[in-house]
Scaffold this active site. Structure first.
Site, mmCIF file in Angstrom:
data_model
loop_
_atom_site.group_PDB
_atom_site.id
_atom_site.type_symbol
_atom_site.label_atom_id
_atom_site.label_comp_id
_atom_site.label_asym_id
_atom_site.label_seq_id
_atom_site.Cartn_x
_atom_site.Cartn_y
_atom_site.Cartn_z
ATOM 1 C CB ALA A 78 2.003 1.168 4.145
ATOM 2 C CB SER A 79 5.749 2.882 6.791
ATOM 3 O OG SER A 79 5.372 1.936 7.754
ATOM 4 C CB ILE A 101 -1.395 1.509 11.059
ATOM 5 C CG1 ILE A 101 -2.389 0.380 10.789
ATOM 6 C CG2 ILE A 101 -1.052 2.257 9.769
ATOM 7 C CD1 ILE A 101 -3.719 0.821 10.192
ATOM 8 C CG ASN A 148 -1.823 1.151 1.348
ATOM 9 O OD1 ASN A 148 -1.798 2.033 0.487
ATOM 10 N ND2 ASN A 148 -2.618 1.194 2.403
ATOM 11 C CG LEU A 149 2.751 2.315 -3.472
ATOM 12 C CD1 LEU A 149 3.008 2.752 -4.915
ATOM 13 C CD2 LEU A 149 4.064 1.889 -2.817
ATOM 14 C CE LYS A 150 -0.801 3.043 5.053
ATOM 15 N NZ LYS A 150 -0.845 3.066 6.503
ATOM 16 N N GLY A 181 2.420 -2.515 10.832
ATOM 17 C CA GLY A 181 3.759 -2.627 11.408
ATOM 18 C C GLY A 181 4.637 -3.712 10.806
ATOM 19 C CG HIS A 212 -6.477 1.499 5.012
ATOM 20 N ND1 HIS A 212 -5.994 2.379 5.952
ATOM 21 C CD2 HIS A 212 -5.489 0.604 4.792
ATOM 22 C CE1 HIS A 212 -4.762 2.019 6.279
ATOM 23 N NE2 HIS A 212 -4.433 0.944 5.590
ATOM 24 C CD GLU A 232 -3.956 -2.797 7.448
ATOM 25 O OE1 GLU A 232 -2.937 -3.132 6.847
ATOM 26 O OE2 GLU A 232 -4.457 -1.656 7.368
HETATM 27 O O1 G3P Z 1 -2.497 -0.914 4.521
HETATM 28 C C1 G3P Z 1 -1.345 -1.260 5.229
HETATM 29 C C2 G3P Z 1 -1.064 -0.325 6.306
HETATM 30 O O2 G3P Z 1 -2.116 0.277 6.936
HETATM 31 C C3 G3P Z 1 -0.019 -0.786 7.257
HETATM 32 O O3 G3P Z 1 0.832 0.285 7.340
HETATM 33 O O4 G3P Z 1 3.025 1.336 7.537
HETATM 34 O O5 G3P Z 1 2.218 -0.237 9.289
HETATM 35 O O6 G3P Z 1 2.868 -1.106 7.045
HETATM 36 P P1 G3P Z 1 2.320 0.045 7.845
#
Ligand code: G3P
Length: 220
Positions: free
Chosen positions: A200-201, A146, A9-11, A179, A91, A141
């Site tokens: 994502a991150s 997150i 997810n590139l947000k 995470g 989301h 999630e």
């Molecule tokens: O959609 C995936 C996201 O919400 C998780 O974010 O940065 O914790 O991988 P992250």
């Protein structure tokens, strides 16, 4: 949708917006012999990837079923007409009323279009299942993890396995996210019964995203 799957997810990170999103599709494609890796680009960039990447392109959100007087919205039928086949919905960073999710998924059932419905708790997943919302997969999630770098598969394993068990009761596969940072986190998620992860991150903000994506794809 092919499982197991790694959904990137590139947000709306600057590092992964506009032309910065291109490389993530190239990387995902280059990893396809290892595992199914899909990419959810910023909504404003989505249509640029239809065609060449339709099989691994997943929209970040849809918020109305059809065309009409919906200023600023993303209609499902428009995505279908453009050639998209997959989307995330609900989301934590863009929640929708459950009735809206139900309407959109009901509409989608007449097209070759599949959803991953995100939920922030078992309770939310249960409520949606009780409304007969049966997507291609649910993604659990916990919002507090997150972007934390602390993987749900290690810090809240029970939430993942409870979601997997609930999914089994209804025949719906479960992904997890929040995470997830390393291949090891991905292995932990698979061991809990998840058929994939959302990340994502750890990828979008990495100085070496391909390395991280490969490590995760290999550990699915
Ligand atoms: O959609 C995936 C996201 O919400 C998780 O974010 O940065 O914790 O991988 P992250």
């Amino acid at each position: 949708m092919k499982f197991p799957v790694l959904i990137v997810n590139l947000k709306n990170y600057r590092e992964s917006s506009g032309s910065n999103a291109d490389r993530f599709f190239e990387y995902a494609r280059s990893l396809s012999s290892i595992n199914n890796v899909m990419v959810a680009p910023p909504i404003l960039d989505t249509l640029r990837y239809v065609g060449e990447y339709s099989d691994i392109l997943i929209a970040q959100s849809v918020d109305v079923p059809g065309y009409g007087s919906y200023t600023g919205h993303v209609p499902l039928v428009r995505l279908v007409d453009e050639g998209l086949r997959y989307s995330l919905i609900n989301h934590s960073e863009y929640k929708l009323p459950h009735e809206t999710i139900k309407k959109i998924l009901d509409e989608a059932s007449q097209y070759d279009f599949e959803f991953v419905v995100c939920v922030d708790s078992i309770d939310e997943m249960k409520r949606l299942l009780e409304m007969d919302v049966y997507p291609a997969a649910y993604a659990i999630e916990p919002p507090e993890l997150i972007g934390s770098g602390r993987s749900v598969s290690k810090y809240k394993p029970q939430v993942v396995s409870d979601a997997v068990d609930l999914g089994k009761e209804y025949g719906v596969p479960v992904l997890c996210g929040a995470g997830v940072s390393t291949g090891e986190d991905v292995t932990a998620a698979s061991k809990l019964g998840a058929v994939g992860v959302l990340v994502a991150s750890a990828i979008a903000k990495s100085p070496e995203p391909l390395k991280v994506m490969e490590d995760m794809a290999r550990n699915l």
